[in-house]
Structures are given as C-alpha cells and as structure tokens.
Design a protein around this motif. Structure first.
Motif, mmCIF file in Angstrom:
data_model
loop_
_atom_site.group_PDB
_atom_site.id
_atom_site.type_symbol
_atom_site.label_atom_id
_atom_site.label_comp_id
_atom_site.label_asym_id
_atom_site.label_seq_id
_atom_site.Cartn_x
_atom_site.Cartn_y
_atom_site.Cartn_z
ATOM 1 N N ILE A 77 0.841 -1.199 0.000
ATOM 2 C CA ILE A 77 0.000 0.000 0.000
ATOM 3 C C ILE A 77 0.876 1.249 0.000
ATOM 4 O O ILE A 77 0.618 2.216 -0.734
ATOM 5 C CB ILE A 77 -0.951 -0.025 1.213
ATOM 6 C CG1 ILE A 77 -2.029 -1.100 1.021
ATOM 7 C CG2 ILE A 77 -1.588 1.345 1.445
ATOM 8 C CD1 ILE A 77 -2.840 -1.389 2.271
ATOM 9 N N SER A 78 1.924 1.241 0.806
ATOM 10 C CA SER A 78 2.855 2.377 0.862
ATOM 11 C C SER A 78 3.484 2.636 -0.497
ATOM 12 O O SER A 78 3.599 3.791 -0.938
ATOM 13 C CB SER A 78 3.958 2.116 1.895
ATOM 14 O OG SER A 78 3.430 1.881 3.172
ATOM 15 N N ILE A 79 3.912 1.571 -1.155
ATOM 16 C CA ILE A 79 4.551 1.701 -2.467
ATOM 17 C C ILE A 79 3.569 2.266 -3.489
ATOM 18 O O ILE A 79 3.913 3.164 -4.279
ATOM 19 C CB ILE A 79 5.096 0.334 -2.932
ATOM 20 C CG1 ILE A 79 6.273 -0.085 -2.052
ATOM 21 C CG2 ILE A 79 5.517 0.383 -4.400
ATOM 22 C CD1 ILE A 79 6.705 -1.537 -2.241
ATOM 23 N N GLY A 80 2.342 1.768 -3.485
ATOM 24 C CA GLY A 80 1.339 2.265 -4.423
ATOM 25 C C GLY A 80 1.087 3.761 -4.247
ATOM 26 O O GLY A 80 1.072 4.522 -5.223
ATOM 27 N N ALA A 81 0.901 4.181 -3.005
ATOM 28 C CA ALA A 81 0.652 5.605 -2.739
ATOM 29 C C ALA A 81 1.867 6.443 -3.142
ATOM 30 O O ALA A 81 1.729 7.528 -3.715
ATOM 31 C CB ALA A 81 0.326 5.805 -1.263
ATOM 32 N N ILE A 104 -5.926 8.307 1.077
ATOM 33 C CA ILE A 104 -5.405 7.188 0.289
ATOM 34 C C ILE A 104 -6.457 6.083 0.339
ATOM 35 O O ILE A 104 -6.745 5.532 1.405
ATOM 36 C CB ILE A 104 -4.055 6.681 0.842
ATOM 37 C CG1 ILE A 104 -3.029 7.819 0.813
ATOM 38 C CG2 ILE A 104 -3.556 5.493 0.023
ATOM 39 C CD1 ILE A 104 -1.724 7.486 1.514
ATOM 40 N N LEU A 105 -7.066 5.820 -0.815
ATOM 41 C CA LEU A 105 -8.168 4.872 -0.892
ATOM 42 C C LEU A 105 -7.667 3.522 -1.388
ATOM 43 O O LEU A 105 -6.612 3.423 -2.018
ATOM 44 C CB LEU A 105 -9.255 5.410 -1.826
ATOM 45 C CG LEU A 105 -9.791 6.814 -1.502
ATOM 46 C CD1 LEU A 105 -10.925 7.175 -2.449
ATOM 47 C CD2 LEU A 105 -10.259 6.902 -0.056
ATOM 48 N N LEU A 166 3.650 7.169 6.460
ATOM 49 C CA LEU A 166 4.463 5.957 6.620
ATOM 50 C C LEU A 166 4.556 5.546 8.088
ATOM 51 O O LEU A 166 4.474 4.349 8.418
ATOM 52 C CB LEU A 166 5.860 6.177 6.040
ATOM 53 C CG LEU A 166 5.943 6.292 4.517
ATOM 54 C CD1 LEU A 166 7.389 6.552 4.087
ATOM 55 C CD2 LEU A 166 5.405 5.036 3.834
ATOM 56 N N PHE A 167 4.681 6.522 8.968
ATOM 57 C CA PHE A 167 4.737 6.172 10.393
ATOM 58 C C PHE A 167 3.359 5.774 10.919
ATOM 59 O O PHE A 167 3.266 4.988 11.862
ATOM 60 C CB PHE A 167 5.343 7.320 11.200
ATOM 61 C CG PHE A 167 6.847 7.324 11.167
ATOM 62 C CD1 PHE A 167 7.564 6.297 11.761
ATOM 63 C CD2 PHE A 167 7.543 8.332 10.520
ATOM 64 C CE1 PHE A 167 8.955 6.274 11.723
ATOM 65 C CE2 PHE A 167 8.933 8.319 10.474
ATOM 66 C CZ PHE A 167 9.644 7.293 11.075
ATOM 67 N N VAL A 242 10.053 5.912 -3.405
ATOM 68 C CA VAL A 242 9.555 4.716 -4.085
ATOM 69 C C VAL A 242 10.623 3.619 -4.096
ATOM 70 O O VAL A 242 10.356 2.459 -3.757
ATOM 71 C CB VAL A 242 9.119 5.049 -5.533
ATOM 72 C CG1 VAL A 242 8.795 3.763 -6.304
ATOM 73 C CG2 VAL A 242 7.904 5.964 -5.531
ATOM 74 N N MET A 243 11.844 3.981 -4.479
ATOM 75 C CA MET A 243 12.922 2.977 -4.562
ATOM 76 C C MET A 243 13.222 2.353 -3.206
ATOM 77 O O MET A 243 13.424 1.137 -3.098
ATOM 78 C CB MET A 243 14.179 3.618 -5.151
ATOM 79 C CG MET A 243 14.084 3.877 -6.651
ATOM 80 S SD MET A 243 15.669 4.351 -7.398
ATOM 81 C CE MET A 243 15.933 5.950 -6.636
ATOM 82 N N SER A 244 13.239 3.162 -2.155
ATOM 83 C CA SER A 244 13.532 2.632 -0.823
ATOM 84 C C SER A 244 12.427 1.697 -0.343
ATOM 85 O O SER A 244 12.704 0.644 0.254
ATOM 86 C CB SER A 244 13.712 3.785 0.171
ATOM 87 O OG SER A 244 14.874 4.521 -0.120
ATOM 88 N N LEU A 245 11.176 2.059 -0.603
ATOM 89 C CA LEU A 245 10.067 1.202 -0.190
ATOM 90 C C LEU A 245 10.062 -0.111 -0.980
ATOM 91 O O LEU A 245 9.740 -1.175 -0.428
ATOM 92 C CB LEU A 245 8.738 1.939 -0.358
ATOM 93 C CG LEU A 245 8.506 3.121 0.593
ATOM 94 C CD1 LEU A 245 7.215 3.855 0.237
ATOM 95 C CD2 LEU A 245 8.462 2.663 2.047
#
Length: 263
Positions: A77-81, A104-105, A166-167, A242-245
């Motif tokens: 989900i984090s990566i998508g957002a 964020i849906l 993220l947190f 994005v790359m880190s996630l």
C-alpha cells in the motif's frame, strides 16, 4: 457537496480540473460530476476497501476496528501511494497539499490510490520551480513546518506529509492523538524522537510484532525518518521514496530465506 461545507467552488473545480488531466493506476478516477443549482456532486470509481486510516485505527460501523493488515500488505500500500505521488510530482508538477491516510483509498484488490485534489496546486511550466507562495492549507498533523512558517509550498511539503503516513502505517495510530501522553500527541514529533533515540520498537504496531524483517525495518524507518526532516532540503524526492520502499518489500519477502541462511 453539502451546502454547509467549508469547501467551496474553488476546491470543487480544482478537483475536476486536476483529475480530468490524470490517468494513473494509483490515482482515483473521476467518472463524472454534477453542477446543478446548489448541487455539487463528484462521482468516482468505487473503492471497496475504504481508506488506509479505516484499516489502521478507525472504528467500523459495528464500533470495532477492522482486522489488522499484514506488514507485507502495508508495504505494498505504501509503495502504491508513493508511486501515485511520484507521478504527480514528476509528470505534472502537481503538489497535492493534503496527503494523509484518509486520502489514500483502497480498491477491492488493496491497490492504493491517491484522492482529494481540492487543495492541489500545479507548478509553472518551468520544471525547475522551487516553490509556490500560497496560503497555508492542509491537515494539522501532516503540515510541513517550513511551509507553515514561510507559506512556501514545495513538492517536499507532500514528502513530509507522506512521511507521517508511513509512520501511521508502521504504528497503527493517527497523526494526532491527544489521548496519549503529551510527548506522543504528534506522531511526527514522537517518530523523530524514537528514531533519534534508537527506540524504533516503541513505534511499531503491536499486531506487527515478529512480522517485520530487521533489514526491512531499517530501510523503511530510514526513508520515513528522512521524509520528516524539518528542512525541505533534507528530505528525499518521491523517486527515492519509491525505490527505498520497493527495497524494503524485497527485504521483507526474502526474510525467510535470509533467516535460513543465517541460522
């Protein structure tokens, strides 16, 4: 739009203008709108799973919280957002200005999509623009402190807000929670404190205990912490986020094989 709503015509038309230009897997799709007399309606694709905040700490209609999400799903989900925000920043020079977990849906396949563009701003055609001078708008708890003080809105203002998200995803708690001890009221402030003191374990949602690979956690907290840097120049671009996630997800998915090799 309710007649008593504080969001006026400007936000309504900004939403239509913005979403009419964008098509991306990680942005909500605007299907249509109604502008008839006092009626203001926006019609989107149906997002069956609701908002990210619904699954982290909000009560459902039965007065209970939803079952906790797995760590791997939270990472996806984090990566998508993050990909949605990167698309806005890089392709359209758009600053969302109200990034938060309730915007964020999630669709029926748990694909994350950024929503609510009523406060968004588009930068000038010159890609090298540094900021937009504008009145401070957004949501308390997610506001970039530099933007709040100077009224200079930048892409890094979105990055800061995404760091808070993220947190939220890691801790399963809202950006502001006055039920907690005073030092923990602000998630951003508490997260910076825990990272600085090496007490990241105090941030982790209890339902995730034992799920997270140490290598994954290090990368995830590292990028989330950089997003919350008090100075914009200290924050990463969304491409780096994005790359880190994505790296964090790979480390998480390789957790079992890594544990086997080290045991």
């Amino acid at each position: 739009m309710k007649s008593e709503s504080r969001q006026g015509d400007n936000e309504f038309w900004t939403e239509i203008k913005m979403l009419s230009k964008f098509r991306h897997e990680h942005l909500v799709s605007l299907i249509g709108f109604c502008n008839d007399g006092q009626e203001r309606l926006l019609i989107y694709q149906y997002m069956a799973k609701g908002t990210v905040s619904d699954h982290l700490y909000k009560l459902n209609r039965n007065g209970r919280t939803n079952p906790p999400l797995s760590w791997e799903l939270r990472l996806k989900i984090s990566i998508g957002a993050a990909r949605g925000l990167y698309y806005l920043h890089s392709r359209h020079r758009v600053i969302h200005r109200d990034v938060k977990s309730s915007n964020i849906l999630l669709d029926e396949n748990w694909i994350a999509k950024i929503s609510d563009f009523g406060l968004s701003k588009m930068g000038p055609a010159n890609d090298s623009f540094s900021h937009i001078s504008t009145n401070v708008k957004g949501t308390f708890g997610y506001l970039d402190p530099e933007y709040f003080l100077t009224r200079k809105l930048t892409r890094k203002s979105d990055v800061y807000a995404f760091g808070v998200v993220l947190f939220e995803i890691l801790s399963g708690r809202p950006a502001i929670d006055i039920r907690l001890e005073e030092e923990q009221h602000s998630l951003a402030g508490w997260a910076r404190h825990c990272v600085r003191e090496g007490k990241v374990d105090r941030l982790i949602d209890h339902s995730l205990m034992g799920q997270i690979s140490p290598a994954c956690l290090k990368v995830f907290v590292g990028i989330a912490g950089r997003c919350l840097h008090t100075q914009p120049h200290g924050r990463p671009a969304m491409a780096d986020v994005v790359m880190s996630l994505e790296l964090a997800l790979v480390l998480q998915q390789n957790k079992d094989s890594i544990e086997l090799r080290t045991s």
